[in-house]
Scaffold this active site. Sequence first.
Site, mmCIF file in Angstrom:
data_model
loop_
_atom_site.group_PDB
_atom_site.id
_atom_site.type_symbol
_atom_site.label_atom_id
_atom_site.label_comp_id
_atom_site.label_asym_id
_atom_site.label_seq_id
_atom_site.Cartn_x
_atom_site.Cartn_y
_atom_site.Cartn_z
ATOM 1 N N HIS A 52 0.934 -1.156 -0.077
ATOM 2 C CA HIS A 52 -0.092 -0.051 -0.079
ATOM 3 C C HIS A 52 0.772 1.169 0.350
ATOM 4 O O HIS A 52 2.084 1.375 0.235
ATOM 5 C CB HIS A 52 -0.894 -0.176 1.155
ATOM 6 N N GLU A 54 1.349 3.645 2.333
ATOM 7 C CA GLU A 54 2.221 4.132 3.210
ATOM 8 C C GLU A 54 3.574 3.069 3.463
ATOM 9 O O GLU A 54 4.686 3.661 3.569
ATOM 10 C CB GLU A 54 1.576 3.598 4.497
ATOM 11 N N ARG A 216 -7.375 0.555 -25.151
ATOM 12 C CA ARG A 216 -6.340 0.495 -26.119
ATOM 13 C C ARG A 216 -5.731 1.660 -26.270
ATOM 14 O O ARG A 216 -4.359 1.697 -26.477
ATOM 15 C CB ARG A 216 -6.985 0.078 -27.672
ATOM 16 N N LEU A 307 -30.783 -0.244 -23.918
ATOM 17 C CA LEU A 307 -30.300 -0.650 -22.569
ATOM 18 C C LEU A 307 -29.903 0.812 -21.503
ATOM 19 O O LEU A 307 -30.216 0.669 -20.357
ATOM 20 C CB LEU A 307 -29.147 -1.357 -22.740
#
Length: 383
Positions: A52, A54, A216, A307
């Site tokens: 992570h 930190e 892409r 949709l």
Amino acid sequence: MSRDDRWMAQAVRLAQDAVGLTDPNPRVGCVIVDGQDRVLGQGHTQAAGQAHAEVMALRDAQARGQDVRGATVYVTLEPCAHHGRTPPCCDALIAAGVGRVVVALGDPNPQVAGQGLARMRAAGIATEVLATGHPSAVEARELNIGFLTRMQHGRPFVRMKIAASLDGRTALSNGVSQWITGPEARRDGHAWRRRAGAVLTGIGTAREDDPRMDVRDVETVLQPQRVLIDSRLELDPTARLLAPPGQLLIYHALAEPGERGAALAAQGAELVSVADPVRGKVDLGAAIRDLGRRQVNELHIEAGYKLNGSLLRAGLIDELLIYMAPMLLGEGRGMVDLGGLTALSGAPRFRMVDCRPVGGDLRLRLRPEDPEAGSATSTAPPV
């Protein structure tokens, strides 16, 4: 700009470099600074299962031969307090002996949710969280809008992308749509795809355009999961959606996938039945909730007007990303099919988040005016 503001802005810039890399983890940046305003170490979160922000900053400081004891840490999200793929970051900061930690956002993950801050305070580290409206807090929230939505609502942040003419047409009446917008807008669209954990389209678009739905035009480490809404499993087994990179996830509404399903599965597709028993089609809300369970933070929609209309009518869209080209197409296909509205009060309303030119086109970002219709309320500029 104050010292804290300057270094937190740097941490946000580092977090931006994590886009396309860290999913399903949040995009986090971290800077460690001494009392003389010198950077001791910095970094951002790596791919899932790796370090992570930190820890990356602490490693950077160690590589530079810097002592971080008593230093101030600027991090864009509360350090984690649980053992996941990696140990707790709050423990790493405590062990390093830092003196102060400034956080842009608290982490709503139930496994963290203030525990990281509490543990550091108990160890004698001064901790601060930026005010909600602080510019860096707003930017950090926008950068992780999908992760925050999933933690708080159990589903991804859903962004619908549309490319249209000035008169709202997404294609000619014969279906031709390439290209309404210019290359700059198309590249920008791929940058938004890169942000997403999944890119979704419908069977109508799959049949007519045979799209790849991958990233892409911009560099990325991760390719988003490709998702298809195909109620009757009508996708051609030779469709480009089934080609690498990545696997295709198909939501359908059949009780048994049958031979068509077997042919698609043989090409590597994963088939999931989420039927709406009343309509006999895919239950869109159930599909999106399933993507949340699959740890998708941001869902990017590039579909046809039917949709699009179904998703909007169901109140499943958190943001519209619209590219308007300076042309008129006359008769053609619209952006969304909302059916026959009989009153303006029934029209979905949106507020402007951002408006800017991209090449020769205009990019609009809008969010539902009704806060119950979406999970995002920030008016931040894009990151």
